[in-house]
Every structure is written in C-alpha cells, then in structure tokens.
Design a protein around this motif. Sequence first.
Motif, mmCIF file in Angstrom:
data_model
loop_
_atom_site.group_PDB
_atom_site.id
_atom_site.type_symbol
_atom_site.label_atom_id
_atom_site.label_comp_id
_atom_site.label_asym_id
_atom_site.label_seq_id
_atom_site.Cartn_x
_atom_site.Cartn_y
_atom_site.Cartn_z
ATOM 1 N N ASP A 103 0.823 -1.214 0.000
ATOM 2 C CA ASP A 103 0.000 0.000 0.000
ATOM 3 C C ASP A 103 0.855 1.262 0.000
ATOM 4 O OD1 ASP A 103 -2.370 1.374 -0.126
ATOM 5 O OD2 ASP A 103 -2.638 1.452 2.058
ATOM 6 N N VAL A 104 1.827 1.285 -0.906
ATOM 7 C CA VAL A 104 2.711 2.442 -1.038
ATOM 8 C C VAL A 104 2.066 3.454 -1.976
ATOM 9 C CG1 VAL A 104 4.989 3.234 -1.735
ATOM 10 C CG2 VAL A 104 4.724 0.990 -0.680
ATOM 11 N N ASN A 105 1.864 4.674 -1.507
ATOM 12 C CA ASN A 105 1.318 5.727 -2.360
ATOM 13 C C ASN A 105 2.386 6.177 -3.359
ATOM 14 O OD1 ASN A 105 -1.297 5.978 -1.192
ATOM 15 N ND2 ASN A 105 -0.370 7.032 0.558
ATOM 16 N N PRO A 106 2.000 6.480 -4.598
ATOM 17 C CA PRO A 106 2.974 6.949 -5.586
ATOM 18 C C PRO A 106 3.364 8.407 -5.352
ATOM 19 C CG PRO A 106 0.800 6.881 -6.574
ATOM 20 C CD PRO A 106 0.647 6.308 -5.189
ATOM 21 N N ILE A 107 3.941 8.666 -4.194
ATOM 22 C CA ILE A 107 4.481 9.979 -3.833
ATOM 23 C C ILE A 107 5.988 9.806 -3.712
ATOM 24 C CG2 ILE A 107 4.527 11.772 -2.061
ATOM 25 C CD1 ILE A 107 1.631 11.005 -1.414
ATOM 26 N N PRO A 108 6.799 10.696 -4.280
ATOM 27 C CA PRO A 108 8.249 10.477 -4.310
ATOM 28 C C PRO A 108 8.864 10.079 -2.977
ATOM 29 C CG PRO A 108 7.692 12.334 -5.697
ATOM 30 C CD PRO A 108 6.423 11.899 -5.034
ATOM 31 N N ILE A 109 8.523 10.757 -1.884
ATOM 32 C CA ILE A 109 9.151 10.456 -0.598
ATOM 33 C C ILE A 109 8.787 9.054 -0.129
ATOM 34 C CG2 ILE A 109 7.293 11.528 0.709
ATOM 35 C CD1 ILE A 109 11.067 11.513 1.575
ATOM 36 N N GLU A 110 7.544 8.646 -0.367
ATOM 37 C CA GLU A 110 7.130 7.311 0.052
ATOM 38 C C GLU A 110 7.787 6.242 -0.817
ATOM 39 O OE1 GLU A 110 3.088 6.467 0.915
ATOM 40 O OE2 GLU A 110 2.611 8.544 1.501
ATOM 41 N N LEU A 111 7.899 6.492 -2.106
ATOM 42 C CA LEU A 111 8.575 5.553 -2.993
ATOM 43 C C LEU A 111 10.053 5.448 -2.643
ATOM 44 C CD1 LEU A 111 6.931 6.676 -6.358
ATOM 45 C CD2 LEU A 111 6.472 4.556 -5.120
ATOM 46 N N TRP A 112 10.666 6.579 -2.290
ATOM 47 C CA TRP A 112 12.075 6.597 -1.896
ATOM 48 C C TRP A 112 12.275 5.773 -0.623
ATOM 49 C CZ3 TRP A 112 16.657 8.774 -3.756
ATOM 50 C CH2 TRP A 112 17.699 8.891 -2.858
ATOM 51 N N GLN A 113 11.474 6.025 0.370
ATOM 52 C CA GLN A 113 11.617 5.316 1.639
ATOM 53 C C GLN A 113 11.331 3.828 1.472
ATOM 54 O OE1 GLN A 113 8.876 7.562 4.024
ATOM 55 N NE2 GLN A 113 10.382 9.148 4.556
ATOM 56 N N TRP A 114 10.297 3.486 0.688
ATOM 57 C CA TRP A 114 10.007 2.080 0.445
ATOM 58 C C TRP A 114 11.149 1.419 -0.317
ATOM 59 C CZ3 TRP A 114 9.540 -1.206 -3.690
ATOM 60 C CH2 TRP A 114 8.911 -2.428 -3.458
ATOM 61 N N GLY A 115 11.691 2.140 -1.293
ATOM 62 C CA GLY A 115 12.807 1.589 -2.063
ATOM 63 C C GLY A 115 14.041 1.374 -1.212
ATOM 64 N N ILE A 116 14.321 2.303 -0.284
ATOM 65 C CA ILE A 116 15.471 2.147 0.608
ATOM 66 C C ILE A 116 15.302 0.882 1.454
ATOM 67 C CG2 ILE A 116 16.667 3.142 2.592
ATOM 68 C CD1 ILE A 116 17.303 4.593 0.032
ATOM 69 N N ALA A 117 14.074 0.637 1.894
ATOM 70 C CA ALA A 117 13.827 -0.511 2.773
ATOM 71 C C ALA A 117 13.802 -1.832 2.009
ATOM 72 C CB ALA A 117 12.505 -0.320 3.513
ATOM 73 N N ASN A 118 13.349 -1.802 0.755
ATOM 74 C CA ASN A 118 13.135 -3.052 0.030
ATOM 75 C C ASN A 118 14.031 -3.232 -1.196
ATOM 76 O OD1 ASN A 118 10.440 -4.207 1.315
ATOM 77 N ND2 ASN A 118 10.175 -1.995 1.078
ATOM 78 N N ARG A 119 14.543 -2.149 -1.742
ATOM 79 C CA ARG A 119 15.333 -2.252 -2.976
ATOM 80 C C ARG A 119 16.658 -1.503 -2.838
ATOM 81 N NH1 ARG A 119 11.543 -2.886 -7.193
ATOM 82 N NH2 ARG A 119 9.990 -4.388 -6.487
ATOM 83 N N SER A 120 17.221 -1.480 -1.651
ATOM 84 C CA SER A 120 18.436 -0.685 -1.429
ATOM 85 C C SER A 120 19.637 -1.386 -2.030
ATOM 86 C CB SER A 120 18.645 -0.448 0.064
ATOM 87 O OG SER A 120 18.795 -1.688 0.723
ATOM 88 N N GLY A 121 20.775 -0.708 -1.981
ATOM 89 C CA GLY A 121 22.010 -1.290 -2.480
ATOM 90 C C GLY A 121 22.656 -0.490 -3.576
#
Length: 744
Positions: A500-518
């Motif tokens: 349930d990630v909203n397509p808002i840049p900050i939320e996508l960034w934070q979700w990506g850091i947690a799940n797609r980092s590296g």
Amino acid sequence: MIHDLFVNDLIEWIDESGNNCIERVLWIDEGYVIAFVYDINAKTGFPEARKVSEIREAISDGRALKLKSDPWARIVRDEDLSEKEKELRDRAWQIILFIVTQEPSIYYRDYRGSLVQQVIEKYNAGRTEGELVPITVYKYLRRFWQRGKNKNALLPDYANSGGKGKPKASGDKKRGRPRKYAQVPEIGIGRNVTEEDKRIFRFAIAKFYKNSKENFLTTAYDLMIKEYYAEDFYYDDNGVKKSILIPPDKRPTFTQFKYWYEIEQTDIRKTIISRKGSRKYALENRAITGTSQMETIGPGSRYQIDATIADVYLVSLYNPNWIIGRPVIYVVIDVFSHMITGVYVGLEGPSWTGAMMALANTATDKVKFCQEYGIEIYEDEWPCRHIPDTILGDRGELAGMNVETLIPNLDVRIENAAPYRADWKGLVERQFRTIHGYVKPFVPGYIDTDFRQRGGHDYRLDGRLNINEFTKIVIFLILQHNNHNYLNNYARDEMMIADDVNPIPIELWQWGIANRSGRLRTFPEDIVKLNLMPAEKATITARGIKFKGMYYTCEKASKEFWFEKSRSSLLSKSEKSLNVSYDIRQPNFIYLRSPNGREFEKGWLLESQQRYLDKNFYDIDYLLAYEKLQNQKNQGTRLQAKADLIANIESIVNQAKEETEAVLDDTISNRQKVSGIRQNRADEKNARRKNEAFELAKSESTNADNTKNPINTQSEDSEASKLLQPDHIDLLKRKRQERKSGKE
C-alpha cells in the motif's frame, strides 16, 4: 498415461518436397487409439482417421510437428461484428448444430450423408425459394472443422472482401463512385490510374514529398501535375514559363494520388526519416513502448540530470537596478522514486560547471543546504545526500574528460542521451514544466508569449527577485514535489501495491530504501566535489607548480623540496607531472589528487602571482591570450627596430674600419702592438678622465671656452706643472708622425 495429443491440436506433416500439410485433430476416442483429423487448408474432402500412435511416432521422429499457434484462431466480440455478419454466422450455426454434435458418426461416410440429408429436409420444409443444398452444408462443415470447431468459425470472410490493398486491373469503365457533376465538361467522369500514372506517383513522392523541405502531400501533388501532366507551355508578359495542363478528366485526382501513396507506403518510419531526419524522428515520431523507471531496481539505480533557462528575469544581489538576466536551473531526479535529489540555480551554463554544482548538491546535506537560504527542514523531508549507480545526462555536459574521474573514483556510470533526444530525460523535462507553471502566475519578470513581439511588453524591466530569492522559490517547489506530489502515471509493481505504497516520491524513496536498497552510496562532500572538478596536468618547476601559466605551492612541496629538486634536475619527467583538480571560478587554489581519488593536497597561489588572485580561469585565460596577442602584434615593430639597430651598428663598424685602416702603421709588428696594450690603456684612461670629469654649475659659455682652450682657466702653477709633465697625446702624435716620415 500422460496424453500429449488433444482435440484442436495442429499437426504439421513434413514433406521433403516442401509441400507440408497441417491437420487439425477433430476427435480422439477414449482409448487414445484413433483420432480424426482434417487438413485446415483443404478446399474439398472430409476428415480422415489416423492412429494416435502413428502421430506420436511421427512427432518423435521429426516427421511431424505439433504447432503452438493456430492461424485460424480469432478473438471475436459480438459488439464488434456487423448485423450482417452475425446473421450469416447464426444461420450457418443453426444448420449444422445438429450434425456436428453427432461425433464420431459425422466422420464416417455412411452416417454423414444421411445426417446432412436430414438437415436439408428439415430446413427446406415449407420453403419455395432459398432452399438449402448439400454443397452449402458441406461448406459450413469444412469451415467449422478447419477453423477451430466453434461458432465463430462460421463468420464470413468480409475482411478479405474487395481485396483491400491489392491492385485491381484497369478496364475501360471508371472505377469508384461516379462523380456527381460528371456531365459538366470541366469535370468529366474521370479516369482510372494506369501503371504509367503509378510510376509518376512514385517519382513525384520521392522528389517532392520525401525530402527535407517537408512539403504537404497536396503540394507534392500540385508539383507533380505541373511537371508531368502538362500538354504545352507558354511565356507570360514577364517572360515566366508556365504550363498548360491537360483537361481535368484526363489527369489523376488528388484522392487517387493519396490512395496509391497510402497503398505503397509500407514503411512509415522510412518516410518520416526521409522528411525530418533520424534525430527528429526519434524525438517526435518513434513508438513509445516503455516507462522511465524501466531497468531501475531501486533508489539510486539511475539519476537523470538536465538544465533549462528559467523564463524569468532577475536583478543583482548587489544592486537591484542591475538586471542580470535569466537564471539556469539544473535538476537531478531519481528515476525509481521521482525524488529530486539535487538542484542548482545560478548563472553557470548550461555547461559542465552548472552540472557539476547540481551533482555536488546530490551529495550535500539538504538540511544545511536549505539553512543557507533561511529554510528550516527536517532530515526526512529531503533525505537525499547520496551518489547513484548511473547518471543519464546530456552529451554536452556529461561527455568527455570532465566526467572521467567519476567512473573509477566514485564508481558512477555515465550514460549520455543521443543527440536531440531530450525525451530520454522525460522526468526532468516534465519537472521543468511544473516549475514554470508555478512561477508564471506569481513571479514578476516572467516571460510571456508576446515577449519580443512588436509592441509586446518588455518583461526584463519587471524583474524584482534576486538569485537567492528565486532559489528559495525553487527549493519550496522541490519540497512540495518530493513530499506531496501524487504521481498518477507511476506504474507500481505488485510489491508496492501489496504494501500500500502511495505513488508519492518520498514514500517511494523510503520504500525503495527498505526493500530495494544497495544502489545508493555516500561520500564526504569534499571528495565528491574533488571528483566532479575538471582535472588536468600540472608541472613541478624551480619557480613552483606551474598550472595554466600560474605558479602554486603546497605543504608537501615545501617538505619534500620539490622546487629545489627541479632546479637541480633531480626529478624525472614523470615525477614532475602532477594530476590536479581545479574550480574554473576560483584560481586561488588547486587540489593535488591522490591515485585513489579520495585524498588531496591543497595548493595555493604564490605571492608572486597576486595579479591572478580572486579572478576566474576565463579571465586569466583572456589575460594571457591578450598578452600573447599584444606580443605578436608588437613583434613586427620589434623586428623593424632590430633591423634598424643592426644597420646602425654595421654603419659604425664600417666607418671605424675605414678610418682605422687609413692610419695603420704596417711597420709595427704584432708583438710590438700587443706588448704596448697596458701603456696604451693607461694613456687612454687618463685622456678620458678629463672628458668624463664632473663639473657642477657648468655654463655653455664656459663649456665653449674650455672646448677652445681647455688650459686657459688653469692657474700659473698648473701651467708650470704641465710643462714639467709630458703630454702623452702630443707624444703619441709626434711618434706617429715620425714613423710616417721615416717610412716615406
């Protein structure tokens, strides 16, 4: 047993002569022994029985193939069909519905004939016209068997009606809809297009349409008619050659010309490229089949960078009466999250300097950055202080030597968009439109559509903001985008939807850091700036570290006695060469980079180079170039002066030779000449002392008297003293005269 053969499977039988046959499996018995098949391309005939084992063996041996695609498969929706199509399909279905359900009886000859006859009798009962005949029933059955054993297999082939796209043979009768005013002589019934017309069409398209002029198709038609459908020509009163066209009903119409152009236009891509060029085609007409976030794993996979010149005029920080023009905005965006990770608003660029500032800002602490402009934010409002894996930019700023240090030292891969392909950086381009949209209604000095039109308002005079104030506006726009902008067109993947990630840049960034980092990395800000600065070679000399005509020093140079070693030739050629980074805006310092790119030694201008202090490298290059120009301009004058000097020297030498040779005494040996040097020097010195002696308050009259009789002013004692001492000059003269007399 696992069965690998099913009803409706297509089996292609391989023929060595190349005449392959494709059969559809219509029915298989319960024991998987017998199957009925039918050739899907047959015009006549009926289904045949084959052993299932025979089909399997043929597939295993390579004598047959099981096809994965069905050439007759169709996806049909009733709402897409015409009433006529549905009527014909339903009529045929009602006729054979009873028969096709009689499996396997329908596949045997003895039963099939009687079943067909029953259907015909039932259908024709009570009819006097439009009676059903066996050939029609068999036609429906073959179509049903060949096209997949479903109701829609009975649809008529209207798509093939009329032979769309296929050339028709020309006859005497005019094809197409008759003209409404064909009886009017100036219009006529028209004509059919012949092969000769088609040849002219092709030539006209190539000559008048498929070229860089981008003519309209109507223009190409007009030019073709003028050139190829004229029966004569004449010259008007001004001597202009003009064509006399053949009658209207004898020449092709524009509709015919357009029709045959579209028929023969098989490669629209080639046509557009011939008219606009490959660059413009790629930018404006290519197919758009992907999204920006394709090939991005998470935050930092790819940043996009680009610049635009803002449509607003600014005033100077130092004097509001000075209009400084339009600022340049550089924006860096993370493709995965659409977060704006770096920005630069200034007067540099679009150039490498502006790009360097924006890229350096990506690694800057945004809390401190905003504080410089009086804006207080929390870390989580703009948590971007990282270096990405890849940067996609423009060929102008990110091509060449300027970015080579990014690759080995910061491990950043550079991608350059193709020429004229701004669409590859679509995220940044859209963001610029957003910025301009917010700026226009509120900021004075914004350029409107009537700018530079005759009588239009001069928006340059409306400028009221300085560059810092405009930067604050841009920062607020970025914060709003990063934290509140809902991305309607963002394609969330399944994991994002599940979380349930909203397509808002900050939320996508934070979700990506947690799940797609590296992909994101952090470096000290100074190290990032060091590797972003342009780098060139400097040389150690006895005067200092020479770079761009200026001399620098550093602590390491003093400790290791670089300059002394250079003067003493104790440094090899490789040891004299240094890699230095520099900021073109600041010549006061250079930075000696270590091989790993993560350490540096700071160098500064020597005191003897103060004329370059606080200038920029552009000014310094201009100064050095100007001095070189002046040197070259004065070279002609200097050469002329040298030529005059040489001429004067030669004149004096020649005159001295003549005068000396006139009085030389050949009787004196070389030994005698040399042995008298000391005495001759003493005599000459005493004589010159009289002429070189200082006399203060000396008047011209006194000077003249002394010239005439230099001993008149001497005292009696001096006169007597002179009589007692020999006059060496007179003595030399007497001796010279005696030698001449003796020689004679």
